[in-house]
Design an enzyme around this catalytic site. Structure first.
Site, short mmCIF file in Angstrom:
data_model
loop_
_atom_site.label_atom_id
_atom_site.label_comp_id
_atom_site.label_asym_id
_atom_site.label_seq_id
_atom_site.Cartn_x
_atom_site.Cartn_y
_atom_site.Cartn_z
N ASP A 88 -1.15 8.24 -7.67
CA ASP A 88 -2.45 7.13 -6.65
C ASP A 88 -2.03 5.70 -6.57
O ASP A 88 -1.32 4.83 -7.31
CB ASP A 88 -3.37 7.33 -7.15
CG ASP A 88 -4.22 6.76 -6.41
OD1 ASP A 88 -3.96 7.29 -5.91
OD2 ASP A 88 -5.85 7.29 -6.53
N LEU B 132 16.28 19.60 -15.70
CA LEU B 132 14.96 19.11 -14.80
C LEU B 132 15.13 20.08 -13.36
O LEU B 132 15.37 19.58 -13.12
CB LEU B 132 14.58 18.00 -14.70
CG LEU B 132 12.92 17.44 -13.91
CD1 LEU B 132 12.24 17.70 -15.56
CD2 LEU B 132 13.52 15.45 -14.48
N HIS C 247 3.46 3.59 0.46
CA HIS C 247 4.21 4.94 0.15
C HIS C 247 5.73 4.92 -0.02
O HIS C 247 6.37 5.64 -0.56
CB HIS C 247 3.53 6.06 1.59
CG HIS C 247 2.64 5.78 1.57
ND1 HIS C 247 1.85 6.05 0.33
CD2 HIS C 247 1.98 5.96 2.47
CE1 HIS C 247 0.32 6.54 0.75
NE2 HIS C 247 0.49 6.24 2.23
#
Length: 261
Positions: A35, A145, A52
Site C-alpha cells: 500500500d 522461494l 505503481h
C-alpha cells in the site's frame, strides 16, 4: 573508482541481510499488502501510475531479499477484486504494468524462484492469462522461494468460489456433508498446497486486511508500518521480521512462562 564503490556497497548490503538472518526467526510464509504507491507519487507531484511503477521496483528488491533470508513463500497483493472500481486510466495502467512485469519475471530463473498466481482469472485479458500460465509452468520445478502474486483476488470471493465447488461436488453426489472438513475446504482454495501465512505485512499506515487472504491469515502475526511501498526495502523487511521474532505465537495454547505465573 565509482564502479568499485558500487560493487563494495552491493556486497555490504548482501552481507547485512545474510548476517541478520542468523539472529532472526524466519517466517515460512510472509504476505504483503503493498500500500502507498499513489500517495508516494502524489507527494512528488506525479501521477498515481508512476507510483505503481516505482512500487514494482520495490517488489523486485523485496523478493530478492526474501530469497536471501531463506523465506519459503511470499504472497503479494497486486490487484484486488475491488480495484476495478478505480479510475479506468489507473486500472489500464496497472494491467499494462503487470503485463510488462511478467516479461521481466524471466530473470528469476537463475535465482531458483517459483511463480504462482491466485485470484479469479476470468476477467483478465487472454494474453495476460497465457503469460501467467507460462510463468507457472516454466518455474514449476524450482525449489527456492515461491512467489505468489494475487491478481483480481479477494478473500471473500475466493471463499465463495470454493463454496460453489463444494455445492457442485455435493450436487453431483461426489461428497456428503460429513466429508467436508477444514483440510478439504482448504484444498479448494486458490492457495491449495501453500502453508498458512505466518506474517502479514502492510505498508502505508493503514491497519486492515482489505479482504486479503482471510482464511490463510487466521493465525498470522500482523505488522503495520507507515512506510509507503516504494520506500519499502531490505531494512524495512528486516524490521518486520525482527518484530515477528519477538512475538510469542501460541495458536490458542498458553505459553510456558504464563502457565507458571
Amino acid at each position: 573508482m565509482m564502479r568499485l564503490f558500487v560493487i563494495i556497497q552491493i556486497q555490504k548490503d548482501v552481507n547485512d541481510v545474510a548476517g541478520s538472518s542468523a539472529e532472526l526467526k524466519i517466517p515460512t510464509h510472509i504476505a504483503f499488502v503493498m500500500d502507498g504507491n499513489g500517495r508516494w507519487a502524489k507527494k512528488r507531484f506525479m501521477p498515481r501510475n508512476y507510483g505503481h511503477s516505482e512500487g514494482a521496483r520495490s517488489l523486485k528488491t523485496v523478493i530478492r531479499s526474501l530469497a536471501e533470508l531463506g523465506v519459503k513463500y511470499a504472497t503479494f497483493y497486486a490487484f484486488s477484486t475491488e480495484n476495478w472500481n478505480r479510475p479506468q486510466e489507473e486500472v489500464d495502467g496497472l494491467m499494462q504494468l503487470f503485463d510488462e512485469q511478467l516479461d521481466s519475471l524471466k530473470e528469476y530463473e537463475k535465482e531458483n524462484i517459483r511463480l504462482l498466481f491466485i485470484g479469479d482469472r476470468t476477467r483478465l485479458a487472454p494474453g495476460l492469462i497465457e503469460k501467467m500460465a507460462e510463468c507457472e509452468s516454466k518455474s514449476a520445478d524450482r525449489t527456492g522461494l515461491t512467489v505468489i502474486i494475487a491478481v483480481n483476488y479477494g478473500g471473500q470471493d475466493e471463499i465463495v468460489r470454493a463454496v460453489r465447488k463444494v455445492a457442485e461436488l455435493a450436487g453431483e453426489g461426489y461428497i456428503k456433508p460429513q466429508d467436508i472438513s477444514g483440510k478439504f475446504f482448504e484444498s479448494l482454495l486458490d492457495t491449495n498446497g501453500i502453508p498458512p501465512v505466518d506474517l502479514m505485512v502492510r505498508t502505508g499506515g493503514e491497519k486492515r486486511l482489505s479482504n486479503f487472504l482471510i482464511w490463510q491469515n487466521a493465525y498470522a502475526e500482523f505488522y503495520f508500518c507507515d512506510t509507503l511501498w516504494p520506500d519499502f526495502g531490505k531494512k524495512e523487511l528486516i524490521k518486520a521480521i525482527e518484530d515477528y521474532t519477538s512475538r510469542d505465537r501460541r495458536f490458542g495454547k498458553v505459553s510456558v512462562s504464563k502457565a507458571d505465573a
